[in-house]
Design an enzyme around this catalytic site. Sequence first.
Site, PDB file in Angstrom:
ATOM      1  CG  ASP A  95      -2.029   0.997   1.141  1.00  0.00           C
ATOM      2  OD1 ASP A  95      -2.116   1.699   0.111  1.00  0.00           O
ATOM      3  OD2 ASP A  95      -2.812   1.106   2.096  1.00  0.00           O
ATOM      4  N   GLY A  97       0.646   4.072   1.607  1.00  0.00           N
ATOM      5  CA  GLY A  97       0.713   4.869   2.817  1.00  0.00           C
ATOM      6  C   GLY A  97      -0.380   5.916   2.884  1.00  0.00           C
ATOM      7  N   GLY A  98      -1.162   6.041   1.812  1.00  0.00           N
ATOM      8  CA  GLY A  98      -2.215   7.044   1.779  1.00  0.00           C
ATOM      9  C   GLY A  98      -3.244   6.864   2.874  1.00  0.00           C
ATOM     10  N   GLY A 218     -10.881   4.197  -0.194  1.00  0.00           N
ATOM     11  CA  GLY A 218     -11.736   5.109   0.534  1.00  0.00           C
ATOM     12  C   GLY A 218     -13.034   4.505   1.031  1.00  0.00           C
ATOM     13  CG  ASP A 268      -6.335  -5.136   1.944  1.00  0.00           C
ATOM     14  OD1 ASP A 268      -5.929  -4.665   3.018  1.00  0.00           O
ATOM     15  OD2 ASP A 268      -6.889  -4.436   1.074  1.00  0.00           O
ATOM     16  CB  CYS A 306     -11.747 -25.512   9.364  1.00  0.00           C
ATOM     17  SG  CYS A 306     -10.308 -24.498   8.941  1.00  0.00           S
ATOM     18  CB  CYS A 308      -6.689 -24.438   9.390  1.00  0.00           C
ATOM     19  SG  CYS A 308      -7.443 -24.250  11.032  1.00  0.00           S
ATOM     20  CB  CYS A 311      -9.853 -26.854  12.587  1.00  0.00           C
ATOM     21  SG  CYS A 311     -10.544 -25.185  12.791  1.00  0.00           S
ATOM     22  CG  HIS A 337     -10.015 -21.044  12.265  1.00  0.00           C
ATOM     23  ND1 HIS A 337     -10.533 -22.101  11.545  1.00  0.00           N
ATOM     24  CD2 HIS A 337     -11.057 -20.178  12.464  1.00  0.00           C
ATOM     25  CE1 HIS A 337     -11.823 -21.890  11.322  1.00  0.00           C
ATOM     26  NE2 HIS A 337     -12.163 -20.736  11.875  1.00  0.00           N
TER      27      HIS A 337
END
Length: 387
Positions: A95, A97-98, A218, A268, A306, A308, A311, A337
């Site tokens: 990103d 930094g805005g 935004g 994200d 799940c 993962c 789990c 998880h």
Amino acid sequence: MSHPFSFEVQACCSQTKARVGLFHTPHGWVETPRFMPVGTLANVKTLTPAHLKDAGAQMVLSNTYHLHLQPGENIVARAGGLHRFMGWDGPILTDSGGFQVFSLSEIRTITEDGVTFRSPHDGKIINFTPERSIQIQNELGADVIMAFDECPPYPASREAVLKATERTKRWLERCINAHQRSDQALFAIVQGGIYADLRQKAAQELVEFDLPGYAIGGVSVGEPVTLIEKIVQVTTPILPFNKPRYLMGVGTYREMAQAIAAGVDLFDCVIPTRLARHGAALIKGERLNLKNAQFREDFQPLDETCPCYTCQNFSRAYISHLVRAKELLGYTLISIHNVTELIRFTQRIRDAILNHRFAEEFQFWLSPAPDTETVLDEVEINKRSHG
């Protein structure tokens, strides 16, 4: 500027604007739609790169502003770039930094040249300009870098949002001129607040630059979820069909499903690790507070469906114990998880689109959230923003 990036749309939903794609970068491909974990300071909090791979992560984020403050882009560059520095060999996005500058509203000054603020670390005066943001990102070496933009708050007057949106375009031109590396894709960011016409105009103007990808920025700055949905619906169709579309800072089930239905590809959010640090697990879109007494003797996994590591190996009771005892392992296990949960959600949507079942299988998440306010028409939106 030529660049080793491409985006191919592999399938489209017949009932919505959702699509399945493949984004090619110098460090591998990203299957879309896809949730991307946030690693602000060159790490996704409490997780190793191996954890991220196991969770299904293909692309992760880091932040220009934070890495500039600590440890400094020169150190990252001397280490061989961000990929080597953090031990992640897949695609990375930084990103600009805005958004962080936006969050420093009480200690920063915005001018046409850029943004001046005091470092929260040592009080030093720092001047962030579009050129400086791009220079830092060039040194960090991520695959995708974001243009430096001005993110208006919510609520804000139409006049203030228009000013920020027009400045974002002028700053983009400066970012393009400053960009030096052909192995990094520069994405533009569409601003415009909650004003549909400003969003549409901004998108139309930024598309003219023919960049490798476009983001909708935004959002998630305090506005109702229904307004986020409307922003996405009016903006996304204007963005190029053959370029990746990225909705910044969004990571709930409903917001992602509705944005995907509008044609968004990438997401994200800090939600999975932030919730984990507060002892909360994401289960099929709902949150479980593992500090609650009901989990002290609950010996089932967080989610029996799940795959993962968490789990498959630990119970709610054990994780609840770790959280109550403030053991760091608890935060790691929940983060494993939660990150897996959001990535799997976008993976399931991808599979559903490919199998022509998206609108049917995800109908619950595509419908309005219960007890949320009705989408406002533009007149009412304008009234509220000026009030």
